[in-house]
Design a protein around this motif. Structure first.
Motif, PDB file in Angstrom:
ATOM      1  N   UNK A 114       0.801  -1.217   0.000  1.00 33.19           N
ATOM      2  CA  UNK A 114       0.000   0.000   0.000  1.00 33.19           C
ATOM      3  C   UNK A 114       0.831   1.264   0.000  1.00 33.19           C
ATOM      4  N   UNK A 115       2.168   1.133  -0.060  1.00 34.43           N
ATOM      5  CA  UNK A 115       2.978   2.353  -0.006  1.00 34.43           C
ATOM      6  C   UNK A 115       3.237   2.900  -1.409  1.00 34.43           C
ATOM      7  N   UNK A 173       3.900   5.635   2.150  1.00 32.22           N
ATOM      8  CA  UNK A 173       2.728   6.374   1.677  1.00 32.22           C
ATOM      9  C   UNK A 173       3.034   7.265   0.464  1.00 32.22           C
ATOM     10  N   UNK A 174       3.509   6.640  -0.606  1.00 32.13           N
ATOM     11  CA  UNK A 174       3.682   7.352  -1.855  1.00 32.13           C
ATOM     12  C   UNK A 174       4.941   8.177  -1.987  1.00 32.13           C
ATOM     13  N   UNK A 195      11.413  -2.362  17.380  1.00 32.64           N
ATOM     14  CA  UNK A 195      10.494  -1.234  17.415  1.00 32.64           C
ATOM     15  C   UNK A 195       9.215  -1.745  16.782  1.00 32.64           C
ATOM     16  N   UNK A 196       8.172  -1.846  17.549  1.00 33.39           N
ATOM     17  CA  UNK A 196       6.906  -2.305  16.989  1.00 33.39           C
ATOM     18  C   UNK A 196       6.121  -1.071  16.541  1.00 33.39           C
ATOM     19  N   UNK A 197       5.877  -0.988  15.227  1.00 31.16           N
ATOM     20  CA  UNK A 197       5.103   0.151  14.718  1.00 31.16           C
ATOM     21  C   UNK A 197       3.629  -0.156  14.922  1.00 31.16           C
ATOM     22  N   UNK A 198       2.912   0.708  15.613  1.00 34.16           N
ATOM     23  CA  UNK A 198       1.495   0.424  15.825  1.00 34.16           C
ATOM     24  C   UNK A 198       0.694   0.677  14.551  1.00 34.16           C
ATOM     25  N   UNK A 199      -0.445   0.035  14.469  1.00 35.67           N
ATOM     26  CA  UNK A 199      -1.397   0.345  13.402  1.00 35.67           C
ATOM     27  C   UNK A 199      -0.942  -0.028  12.009  1.00 35.67           C
ATOM     28  N   UNK A 200      -1.608   0.565  11.028  1.00 32.80           N
ATOM     29  CA  UNK A 200      -1.339   0.265   9.636  1.00 32.80           C
ATOM     30  C   UNK A 200      -0.947   1.527   8.906  1.00 32.80           C
ATOM     31  N   UNK A 201      -0.471   1.320   7.684  1.00 36.25           N
ATOM     32  CA  UNK A 201      -0.148   2.442   6.825  1.00 36.25           C
ATOM     33  C   UNK A 201      -1.465   3.196   6.538  1.00 36.25           C
ATOM     34  N   UNK A 202      -1.484   4.538   6.630  1.00 38.98           N
ATOM     35  CA  UNK A 202      -2.744   5.248   6.399  1.00 38.98           C
ATOM     36  C   UNK A 202      -3.188   5.164   4.946  1.00 38.98           C
ATOM     37  N   UNK A 240      -6.999   9.488   2.002  1.00 38.36           N
ATOM     38  CA  UNK A 240      -7.259  10.455   3.055  1.00 38.36           C
ATOM     39  C   UNK A 240      -6.040  10.516   3.971  1.00 38.36           C
ATOM     40  N   UNK A 241      -4.922  11.034   3.460  1.00 41.64           N
ATOM     41  CA  UNK A 241      -3.696  11.007   4.261  1.00 41.64           C
ATOM     42  C   UNK A 241      -3.794  11.967   5.438  1.00 41.64           C
ATOM     43  N   UNK A 242      -3.118  11.650   6.531  1.00 39.00           N
ATOM     44  CA  UNK A 242      -3.157  12.553   7.677  1.00 39.00           C
ATOM     45  C   UNK A 242      -2.458  13.867   7.353  1.00 39.00           C
ATOM     46  N   UNK A 243      -2.763  14.872   8.150  1.00 34.06           N
ATOM     47  CA  UNK A 243      -2.130  16.159   7.991  1.00 34.06           C
ATOM     48  C   UNK A 243      -0.687  16.039   8.461  1.00 34.06           C
ATOM     49  N   UNK A 244       0.209  16.703   7.792  1.00 33.37           N
ATOM     50  CA  UNK A 244       1.601  16.652   8.222  1.00 33.37           C
ATOM     51  C   UNK A 244       2.259  15.323   7.875  1.00 33.37           C
ATOM     52  N   UNK A 245       3.192  14.892   8.700  1.00 32.17           N
ATOM     53  CA  UNK A 245       3.988  13.706   8.407  1.00 32.17           C
ATOM     54  C   UNK A 245       3.180  12.436   8.647  1.00 32.17           C
ATOM     55  N   UNK A 246       3.067  11.604   7.603  1.00 34.96           N
ATOM     56  CA  UNK A 246       2.214  10.427   7.685  1.00 34.96           C
ATOM     57  C   UNK A 246       2.751   9.403   8.681  1.00 34.96           C
ATOM     58  N   UNK A 247       4.068   9.324   8.818  1.00 36.78           N
ATOM     59  CA  UNK A 247       4.613   8.349   9.762  1.00 36.78           C
ATOM     60  C   UNK A 247       4.543   8.867  11.192  1.00 36.78           C
ATOM     61  N   UNK A 248       4.811  10.146  11.351  1.00 37.49           N
ATOM     62  CA  UNK A 248       4.691  10.752  12.674  1.00 37.49           C
ATOM     63  C   UNK A 248       3.281  10.591  13.224  1.00 37.49           C
ATOM     64  N   UNK A 249       2.305  10.694  12.331  1.00 33.54           N
ATOM     65  CA  UNK A 249       0.916  10.529  12.736  1.00 33.54           C
ATOM     66  C   UNK A 249       0.671   9.110  13.250  1.00 33.54           C
ATOM     67  N   UNK A 250       1.269   8.110  12.532  1.00 37.86           N
ATOM     68  CA  UNK A 250       1.018   6.718  12.885  1.00 37.86           C
ATOM     69  C   UNK A 250       1.607   6.353  14.247  1.00 37.86           C
ATOM     70  N   UNK A 251       2.799   6.872  14.523  1.00 40.86           N
ATOM     71  CA  UNK A 251       3.432   6.508  15.786  1.00 40.86           C
ATOM     72  C   UNK A 251       3.192   7.574  16.866  1.00 40.86           C
ATOM     73  N   UNK A 252       2.354   8.550  16.580  1.00 39.76           N
ATOM     74  CA  UNK A 252       2.144   9.728  17.441  1.00 39.76           C
ATOM     75  C   UNK A 252       3.478  10.253  17.963  1.00 39.76           C
TER      76      UNK A 252
END
Lengths: 332, 323
Positions: free
Chosen positions: B50-51, B227-228, B267-274, B278-290
């Protein structure tokens, strides 16, 4: 000589042979397979496609396709109960209740037209005589335990609304719902990305620590085995060719197949662009198998006709480390 | 002059909705990717599903039209509106699942010969000769041409796929997960074949794989996609020994290593690739790992930074430490 079995063995598989009837005749998919899983242990079954890993899992669960597949000899005992001769209604009480199973492809293991909650509740309704409401609450609790965010909303969703990793978590929740003593995980992470694979393996290990259950992990990925298992059985063409502790198998593999398999995978710390060790040919078809050393024809080592026709016994090379003692393949 | 130069390539698929199927949004599968590849070298592309790896590969072989950006091949700009026969001849693709990418009703000979027929190369007799030569080159038995794909094992089928890709004497092969459908013992045979073909024919490879050990083994340069976008790119050994982007670090730590004596911190990355729709605002990876500095990425547009010679990282404030 097979190893002596102790009372702490949760699962004992002894001399198990399984045959399938096909158009081209009878095929022996498992040929005298024996191993044991102790309380709280993770045992890995590793091998290439067609080596009999999944058939072993299905035989333990009593899920061999009927009537074409059947156990022709040997015994599977779980908590000292023999599963091989058990009537179907009693097997149903054990399956899903004391032995849980996680399947490879979560999309196929879930019913696409039922809500997650309904599918999870079913496990409780069948095995634990709960009321519908209790079962529904139990489902929410299980989803929470496997780390699904906002489980009270997720129970109302359908499998297609979840990502692959989330679906696999639901399948794990179903397998663990009745707190089984043994979990059989058939390639639980093969369909997933490495990052999600790390999440799922981490989850399985944490849940195991909490519950003290045993895991039989089936995979073709030696990396996954090295990171999760205590014991490993290496399978080839329907037989276990080597078994021992993870450390023994990876540091001093005794069988040529194990050695070649380990040497053929690219390593992160290896020299780039060098030729990799290869194993000639392909995994043999189960239709024409020799009785002796089955890796012989592919091993690149000269085997006499006797060795190819007569099966070598399992021998203990060091404590708990057993290998099919073909003199050519185990030459050190 | 670069062999292959990709600049700011974008592939946006329209998302349609409503009664008139109007475009109501865009799925930014590939969003501003740039890299260069030299002749005879291998670029490895890694990332989660999905990336956008496969979409990027398809846009390079022109199976998907890029919506923006440019592709320069050997100094020539590719016109996306025109069918570039010569370009297609030079850039060929090997697909992931050999069972599905070969027509089961065609003989192996016909499959390998098809590119020659389409591009009208040689006559009947010389085409047959070329097919035989190609099959030998990839290590298939001489009588394979008359047989059908189902008669071959997975590894052999992938060899057929490679022979077909080589038929037009390409200079660049795009390999989309060429070994992930194969057994471990067969995988190394195909990897060895790919490496020796590269040496003999001077091919360039763009390799997509999710097995990072495979990528490391045969690549010169590695690009990590999320993410692209490419978030980090550099020489293979540097990416592995000193990854700078938090995503690369996590991705590398997630690979299981077949060595039980190794103690590693995962390092366990939580969740899935967005979702790229509808990509998150700002950095897509920063959003995923808060990430701690996630808010900073709303205002700061990340820039490319060369941290070491040829080792580039997308210097997003929440994923790359500043030093």
């Amino acid at each position: 000589m097979e190893p002596n079995l102790t009372s702490e063995d949760l699962l004992k598989v002894e001399d198990l042979s399984v045959a399938f009837t096909t158009d081209e005749g009878q095929v022996i998919a498992l040929d005298q397979v024996g191993f044991e899983v102790k309380q709280g242990q993770t045992v890995g079954l590793v091998g290439e496609s067609g080596c009999g890993k999944s058939v072993t899992a299905y035989s333990i669960m009593g899920l061999l396709p009927k009537p074409i597949g059947k156990v022709i000899s040997g015994n599977i005992s779980f908590q000292n109960i023999s599963l091989t001769g058990l009537p179907p209604e009693q097997m149903r009480k054990i399956r899903g209740n004391q032995i849980g199973m996680i399947f490879q492809e979560p999309m196929n293991a879930l019913n696409p037209v039922q809500k997650i909650g309904t599918q999870l509740s079913e496990v409780f309704l069948i095995h634990q005589e709960m009321s519908d409401h209790q079962a529904w609450l139990g489902s929410i609790e299980m989803l929470d335990a496997v780390g699904i965010p906002s489980p009270e909303n997720r129970v109302h969703e359908y499998p297609h609304q979840l990502s692959g990793g989330m679906r696999q978590r639901v399948v794990i929740a179903m397998a663990l719902a009745c707190q089984p003593k043994l979990i059989i995980a058939d390639e639980p992470t093969t369909a997933l990305d490495v990052t999600v694979q790390a999440q799922i393996l981490d989850l399985l290990q944490n849940l195991q620590k909490k519950s003290g259950s045993s895991i039989l992990l089936i995979t073709h990925d030696l990396g996954v085995i090295a990171e999760t298992c205590d014991e490993v059985c290496v399978m080839y063409a329907g037989r276990i060719v080597e078994k021992g502790s993870t450390k023994q198998i990876f540091t001093e593999p005794a069988h040529a197949y194990t050695q070649d398999l380990l040497a053929s995978i690219p390593k992160l710390n290896g020299t780039p662009k060098t030729k990799l060790k290869t194993i000639d040919g392909i995994v043999p078809s189960l239709l024409d198998l020799n009785n002796g050393c089955r890796f012989g024809p592919r091993s690149g080592r000269k085997h006499s006709a006797d060795l190819l026709n007569q099966r070598a016994e399992m021998t203990e090379v060091s404590t708990g480390h057993w290998v099919e003692a073909c003199p050519v393949c185990t030459e050190l | 002059m670069n062999f292959l130069q990709i600049e700011d390539l974008c592939v946006h698929f329209p998302v349609r909705g409503g009664v008139f199927r109007k475009a109501i949004g865009a799925c930014k599968a590939v969003d501003g990717v740039s890299f260069t590849l030299s002749k005879g070298r291998t670029l490895g592309l890694v990332g989660e599903s999905g990336c956008g790896k496969s979409t990027l590969a398809k846009s390079i072989v022109q199976l998907v039209r890029p919506t923006a950006g440019s592709i320069h091949f050997k100094g020539h700009l590719l016109d996306p509106k025109k069918e570039a026969y010569d370009y297609r001849k030079s850039v060929q693709m090997v697909f992931q699942d050999p069972a599905e990418s070969l027509n089961s009703r065609m003989t192996v000979g016909a499959i390998v010969q098809e590119p020659l027929d389409i591009h009208e190369i040689g006559e009947k007799k010389s085409r047959l000769h070329r097919v035989k030569q190609l099959l030998e080159q990839v290590g298939l038995p001489g009588n394979s041409a008359r047989r059908y794909p189902f008669e071959f094992s997975g590894g052999q089928r992938q060899r057929i796929g490679i022979a077909r890709a080589l038929a037009l004497q390409p200079e660049l092969l795009v390999l989309d997960e060429p070994v992930s459908a194969l057994d471990v013992s067969v995988q190394s045979q195909v990897l060895n074949l790919l490496m020796s073909l590269q040496e003999d024919l001077g091919l360039s490879y763009m390799l997509i794989a999710h097995d990072l050990a495979v990528v490391k083994h045969i690549s010169d340069t590695i690009a990590v996609m999320y993410l692209g976008k490419i978030v980090e790119m550099g020489p293979a050994d540097q990416i592995y020994s000193s990854p700078r982007h938090a995503y690369t670090q996590a991705l590398l730590s997630a690979i299981p290593i077949p060595d039980p004596s190794l103690e590693r911190k995962k390092v366990i990355i939580p969740g899935d690739i967005p979702s790229p729709i509808d990509p998150p605002r700002g950095c897509a990876y920063g959003h995923r790992v808060s990430a701690a500095n996630y808010e900073k990425s709303f205002v700061e547009k990340p820039l490319w930074k060369e941290v070491n010679s040829d080792h580039w990282v997308l210097a997003c404030p929440c994923c790359v430490s500043k030093d």
